[in-house]
Design a protein around this motif. Structure first.
Motif, short mmCIF file in Angstrom:
data_model
loop_
_atom_site.label_atom_id
_atom_site.label_comp_id
_atom_site.label_asym_id
_atom_site.label_seq_id
_atom_site.Cartn_x
_atom_site.Cartn_y
_atom_site.Cartn_z
N ALA A 80 0.77 -1.28 0.11
CA ALA A 80 -0.17 -0.05 -0.03
C ALA A 80 0.74 1.41 -0.02
CB ALA A 80 -0.92 0.00 1.19
N PHE A 81 2.11 1.29 0.53
CA PHE A 81 2.92 2.32 0.41
C PHE A 81 4.19 2.24 -0.51
CE2 PHE A 81 6.30 0.71 3.11
CZ PHE A 81 5.75 0.09 4.22
N VAL A 82 4.74 0.99 -0.83
CA VAL A 82 5.65 0.66 -1.82
C VAL A 82 5.13 1.09 -3.20
CG1 VAL A 82 7.12 -1.11 -2.79
CG2 VAL A 82 6.93 -0.81 -0.36
N LEU A 83 3.77 0.62 -3.32
CA LEU A 83 3.53 0.68 -5.07
C LEU A 83 3.40 2.40 -5.50
CD1 LEU A 83 1.11 -2.26 -5.38
CD2 LEU A 83 3.34 -2.10 -6.23
N PRO A 84 2.83 2.96 -4.64
CA PRO A 84 2.59 4.53 -4.80
C PRO A 84 4.03 5.23 -4.71
CG PRO A 84 0.58 4.08 -3.33
CD PRO A 84 1.74 2.80 -3.56
N MET A 85 5.00 4.55 -3.92
CA MET A 85 6.06 5.18 -3.98
C MET A 85 6.87 5.18 -5.10
SD MET A 85 9.33 4.49 -1.07
CE MET A 85 9.83 2.83 -1.53
N MET A 86 6.76 4.04 -5.91
CA MET A 86 7.36 3.95 -7.11
C MET A 86 7.03 4.90 -8.06
SD MET A 86 9.44 1.45 -6.68
CE MET A 86 9.54 0.70 -4.84
N VAL A 87 5.50 5.36 -8.06
CA VAL A 87 5.09 6.34 -8.97
C VAL A 87 5.62 7.62 -8.54
CG1 VAL A 87 2.97 7.61 -9.75
CG2 VAL A 87 2.90 4.81 -9.42
N HIS A 88 5.79 7.82 -7.32
CA HIS A 88 6.08 9.03 -6.52
C HIS A 88 7.70 9.33 -7.10
CE1 HIS A 88 6.38 12.28 -3.54
NE2 HIS A 88 7.75 12.03 -3.41
N ILE A 89 8.52 8.42 -7.06
CA ILE A 89 9.77 8.52 -7.59
C ILE A 89 10.05 8.78 -8.92
CG2 ILE A 89 11.87 7.24 -7.47
CD1 ILE A 89 11.23 6.05 -4.66
N MET A 90 9.46 8.02 -9.80
CA MET A 90 9.52 8.06 -11.12
C MET A 90 9.03 9.21 -11.52
SD MET A 90 11.24 5.50 -11.71
CE MET A 90 11.36 5.74 -13.38
N ASP A 91 7.99 10.06 -10.85
CA ASP A 91 7.69 11.43 -11.11
C ASP A 91 8.43 12.61 -10.76
OD1 ASP A 91 5.13 10.63 -12.23
OD2 ASP A 91 3.82 10.99 -10.60
N GLN A 92 9.41 12.44 -9.99
CA GLN A 92 10.47 13.37 -9.49
C GLN A 92 11.29 13.98 -10.68
OE1 GLN A 92 10.30 14.70 -6.32
NE2 GLN A 92 8.41 13.27 -6.50
N PRO A 93 11.14 15.25 -10.71
CA PRO A 93 12.08 15.99 -11.86
C PRO A 93 13.51 15.73 -11.37
CG PRO A 93 10.77 17.59 -10.66
CD PRO A 93 10.22 16.18 -10.09
N GLU A 94 13.82 15.85 -10.05
CA GLU A 94 15.11 15.42 -9.57
C GLU A 94 15.69 14.26 -9.69
OE1 GLU A 94 16.71 17.79 -6.33
OE2 GLU A 94 14.67 18.55 -6.06
N LEU A 95 15.00 13.10 -10.32
CA LEU A 95 15.44 11.86 -10.42
C LEU A 95 16.60 11.56 -10.61
CD1 LEU A 95 14.72 8.81 -9.47
CD2 LEU A 95 13.51 8.76 -11.74
N GLY A 96 17.09 12.08 -11.89
CA GLY A 96 18.51 11.92 -12.24
C GLY A 96 19.59 12.64 -11.73
N LYS A 97 19.01 13.56 -10.90
CA LYS A 97 19.89 14.73 -10.41
C LYS A 97 20.18 14.60 -8.73
CE LYS A 97 17.33 17.58 -13.02
NZ LYS A 97 16.72 18.71 -12.83
N GLY A 98 20.97 15.25 -8.27
CA GLY A 98 21.12 15.50 -6.82
C GLY A 98 21.21 14.06 -6.33
N GLU A 99 21.18 14.08 -4.73
CA GLU A 99 21.62 12.95 -4.18
C GLU A 99 20.86 12.88 -2.92
OE1 GLU A 99 25.54 13.17 -2.07
OE2 GLU A 99 25.67 15.14 -2.77
N GLY A 100 20.90 11.78 -2.30
CA GLY A 100 20.10 11.14 -0.95
C GLY A 100 18.87 10.48 -1.57
N PRO A 101 18.07 9.86 -0.53
CA PRO A 101 17.04 9.24 -0.84
C PRO A 101 15.79 10.32 -1.10
CG PRO A 101 17.36 9.05 1.41
CD PRO A 101 18.79 9.51 0.79
N ILE A 102 14.92 9.60 -2.02
CA ILE A 102 13.53 10.35 -2.28
C ILE A 102 12.44 9.69 -1.18
CG2 ILE A 102 11.63 10.90 -4.00
CD1 ILE A 102 14.08 10.70 -6.01
#
Ligand code: ADP
Ligand code: MG
Length: 238
Positions: free
Chosen positions: A78-100
Motif C-alpha cells: 500500500a505504500f511501496v507501489l505508490p512510492m514507485m510512482v512518486h519517485i518516477m515522477d520526480q524531476p530531480e530523479l536523475g540529479k541530486g543525491e540522497g533518498p527520495i
C-alpha cells in the motif's frame, strides 16, 4: 457516493478527512504503468487488498495518510507501489543525491521484509534501495549509501547514525513512511523518529501505518502529518 459508501462498507473500510479519493477495485484502476503491472502480476497479486484499494488512490493523489489495519493485510504494498510512482515522477530523479523515499520500521526483521518487497517493484525502474539497519558494518553501510540510492528502508537508530556520519543527506526526501508506528513507540524510538522527521522538508508526503492507534501515536501523527486522511480496515483496538 452511496455506491462508494457501500463498497467501503463491504471491505470494512472506514475513512475520515476531506476530499478522500474513491477506493479502487482492481490494480488496473490505479493506472500503474506496464512495468509495475507486470511486477505485481509476477508476485501473484491478483487484486488489491482492502487497505491497498483505499490507501493507494489516496497516496497517489498526494495526500498524507494514516493507515490502520492488522498485520497481514498488505500494508507494505500500500505504500511501496505508490512510492514507485512518486519517485518516477520526480524531476530531480536523475540529479541530486540522497533518498527520495525514506521508510522507517521498528526492527531489522521488519525493515528487511519491506526491503525485499520494495526490491521486487523497484527493479524494473532501476530504483536503488538501501537497507539501513544492523547486520552490515557501519563502514560497509556508509560506502553503500555514498554510492547513492533513491530509497532507504531503515531502523531509526541506524538511520540517525548514518545521517550523523554524513553518509546521506535528506535534501531530496519527499516521501516519508513510518511503518508499525505503535511498535516504534513501544521500543522507545519516539525521539529518533522526531529527529528524522525534523530533517526532512516539511512539504514532504508523510504516511503513517500502525496496527493500533494509542494516544501518543495519535499526537505524533497530528504534529507531523498535514491534513491527513485516516483509513481504518476492520476492527482495530486502540
Ligand atoms: P502487513 O504489513 O499489513 O502486515 P504485508 O504487507 O507484510 O502485511 O503483507 C502480508 C502478505 O500478503 C505478504 O506475504 C504479501 O506479499 C501479501 N500480499 C500483499 N498484497 C497482496 C495482494 N494484493 N494479493 C495477494 N497477496 C498480497
Ligand atoms: Mg507491515
Amino acid at each position: 457516493e452511496e455506491e462508494v459508501a457501500a463498497y467501503r462498507k463491504s471491505l470494512a473500510i472506514r475513512v475520515s478527512g476531506f476530499d478522500v479519493a474513491r477506493p479502487v477495485k482492481t490494480f488496473e484502476d490505479l493506472s500503474f504503468d506496464s512495468s509495475l503491472m507486470s511486477a505485481i502480476a509476477k508476485q501473484g497479486y491478483e487484486r488489491p487488498t482492502p487497505i491497498q484499494c483505499q490507501a493507494c488512490p489516496i497516496v497517489l493523489s498526494g495526500r498524507d495518510l494514516i493507515g490502520i489495519a492488522k498485520t497481514g493485510s498488505g500494508k507494505t504494498a500500500a505504500f511501496v507501489l505508490p512510492m514507485m510512482v512518486h519517485i518516477m515522477d520526480q524531476p530531480e530523479l536523475g540529479k541530486g543525491e540522497g533518498p527520495i523515499g525514506v521508510i522507517c520500521a521498528p526492527t531489522r526483521e521488519l525493515a528487511q521484509q519491506i526491503y525485499s518487497e520494495a526490491k521486487k517493484f523497484a527493479k524494473a525502474y532501476g530504483i536503488r534501495i538501501s537497507g539501513v539497519y544492523g547486520g552490515m558494518s557501519k563502514f560497509e553501510q556508509f560506502k553503500e549509501l555514498k554510492a547513492g540510492c533513491e530509497v532507504v528502508v531503515a531502523t531509526p537508530g541506524r538511520l540517525i547514525d548514518m545521517i550523523k556520519m554524513k553518509a546521506l543527506t535528506m535534501h531530496r526526501a519527499t516521501y516519508l513512511v513510518l511503518d508499525e508506528a505503535d511498535r516504534m513507540f513501544d521500543l522507545g524510538f519516539e525521539p529518533q523518529i522526531r529527529s528524522i522527521v525534523g530533517q526532512i522538508r516539511p512539504d514532504r508526503q508523510t504516511l503513517l501505518f500502525s496496527a493500533t492507534m494509542p494516544k501518543r501515536v495519535e499526537r505524533l501523527a497530528r504534529e507531523i502529518l498535514t491534513d491527513p486522511i485516516r483509513v481504518t480496515v476492520g476492527e482495530v483496538g486502540s
